[in-house]
Design an enzyme around this catalytic site. Structure first.
Site, short mmCIF file in Angstrom:
data_model
loop_
_atom_site.label_atom_id
_atom_site.label_comp_id
_atom_site.label_asym_id
_atom_site.label_seq_id
_atom_site.Cartn_x
_atom_site.Cartn_y
_atom_site.Cartn_z
N TYR A 126 0.82 -1.21 0.00
CA TYR A 126 0.00 0.00 0.00
C TYR A 126 0.86 1.26 0.00
CZ TYR A 126 -4.24 -2.75 0.96
OH TYR A 126 -5.30 -3.63 0.89
N LYS A 178 4.18 -14.26 3.80
CA LYS A 178 4.23 -15.11 2.61
C LYS A 178 5.71 -15.16 2.20
CE LYS A 178 2.08 -17.48 -0.59
NZ LYS A 178 1.18 -18.63 -0.35
N ASP A 210 -2.16 -17.60 3.53
CA ASP A 210 -3.26 -18.43 2.99
C ASP A 210 -3.69 -19.50 3.99
OD1 ASP A 210 -0.67 -19.17 2.38
OD2 ASP A 210 -1.13 -20.16 0.50
N ASP A 220 -5.29 -5.90 6.07
CA ASP A 220 -6.53 -5.37 5.53
C ASP A 220 -7.50 -6.53 5.24
OD1 ASP A 220 -8.35 -3.61 4.51
OD2 ASP A 220 -7.24 -3.12 2.69
N ASP A 241 -11.13 -8.03 7.57
CA ASP A 241 -12.50 -8.26 7.08
C ASP A 241 -12.91 -9.71 7.31
OD1 ASP A 241 -12.39 -5.62 6.18
OD2 ASP A 241 -13.54 -6.05 4.37
#
Ligand code: NAI
Length: 331
Positions: free
Chosen positions: A124, A171, A204, A228, A232
């Site tokens: 970002y 990751k 993941d 982010d 959610d």
């Protein structure tokens, strides 16, 4: 003494839910001098930017803000006003406690997670360009300074709250250098907190494990993008985006806001759940050392939900204002 707080209604459902939170804070008896400031897609025509300097300066002066969501148009045009805000005020911590609420219908009843997201860099960073037509590049920037300070914040909070475990999210099997550096910084900081168990999960696999059994995690330490997305996902575990609060914290300034966005699909219809912003206001009251008032508001929210009043996203029929008035009545 009155607290000075910048109030940013924002876009979409922002004005409705921010007004609800303002009413609840007033009903809790806390003396706040609100300075309303503008930001978002709705003010671009007026200021030529979704994040006017006057708004940033207002927050710098007040030191604390309660903010509604801001719409970011997809594709070309202005960058995200939220990213601009977080970078301009160096709000490097995005803190999102995700807890099951009594009587809120959800898949799990005992979720108690804290997501700590690095808020200023990673994918970002906004360093993107078109190399040639048909080929675009976005730079993921990871620095030792930002990774160490977010890890230190997380472990300090774990120690303060008596939390048992921090799981850092990565990751690094694919992004060996950027996520590798993030992990190396987390490990280095973790060694200074032997009383807090330290774990690592690939993003993941973490998503799968969260959906299967979120109670196996305690605090999640993530970079900007993973945080982010995971926020959610975690909201979905406890009833949805209408119930999860958040804070953007730096060394000098603090901006409190819900996890959710401007929800254009329900804006202006009185359907928005104000709970997430009301709980964000509770986090703000704690930051202002108004702990007793924050506790009263949390209790009132529980009583309002207990009396069967809920907005549509939680399976009820109450409007934004009806739920707000139920909280105020409980206060
Ligand atoms: P969103 O969070 O606005 O909405 C996703 C879904 O959740 C929608 O169906 C919406 O109706 C529902 N929802 C969200 N908040 C709710 C609430 N309080 N009560 C009941 N239902 C609620 O995410 P979306 O649609 O992806 O984003 C819309 C805009 O918001 C975009 O421009 C995005 O960039 C922006 N955004 C801004 C944020 C911020 O200012 N911090 C955070 C997330 C998105």
């Amino acid at each position: 003494m009155a607290h000075s707080v910048t109030l940013i209604p924002g876009d979409g459902i922002g004005p409705e839910v921010i007004e609800a939170a303002r009413q609840v804070v007033a009903a809790a008896g806390v003396d706040v001098h609100w300075h309303e400031a503008e930001a978002g897609a709705g003010v671009v025509a007026k200021y030529g930017t979704p994040m006017p300097d006057a708004t940033l300066n207002r927050i710098r002066e007040d030191r604390v803000a309660l903010k509604g969501p801001l719409t970011t148009p997809i594709g070309y045009g202005f960058g995200s006003p939220n990213v601009t805000l977080r970078k301009a005020l160096d709000l490097y911590v995005c803190l999102r406690p995700v807890s099951s609420l009594p009587l809120v219908p959800s898949r799990y009843e005992d979720v108690d997670l804290i997501v700590v997201r690095e808020n200023t860099e990673g994918l970002y960073s906004g360093v993107e360009h078109l190399v040639v037509p048909g080929i675009a590049e976005s730079l993921k920037i990871t620095t030792e300074v930002a990774s160490v300070r977010i890890a230190e914040y997380t472990f300090e909070l774990a120690r303060k709250l008596g939390r048992k475990r921090v799981t850092s999210v990565h990751k690094a099997n694919i992004m060996k250098i950027t996520d590798g550096l993030f992990l190396e910084c987390c490990r280095r900081v973790a060694r200074r907190y032997p009383e807090v168990e330290y774990q690592e999960e690939i993003i993941d696999a973490l998503c799968m494990k969260l959906v299967k059994d979120p109670t196996q995690f305690d605090m999640l330490l993530t970079d900007n993008l993973y945080g982010d997305i995971v926020s959610d996902l975690c909201a979905g575990l406890v009833g949805g985006l209408g119930v999860v609060p958040g804070a953007n914290l730096g060394r000098e300034w603090a901006v409190f806001e819900a996890v959710h966005g401007s929800a254009p699909d329900i804006a202006g219809k009185g359907m928005a759940n104000p709970l997430a912003v009301i709980l964000s206001a509770c986090m703000m009251l704690e930051h202002l050392e108004e702990d007793a008032a924050a506790r009263r508001v949390r209790d009132a929210v529980t009583r309002a939900l207990g009396s069967g009043v809920a907005t549509r996203d939680l399976g009820g029929t109450a409007t934004t204002q009806e739920f707000t008035q139920a909280v105020i009545a409980a206060l």
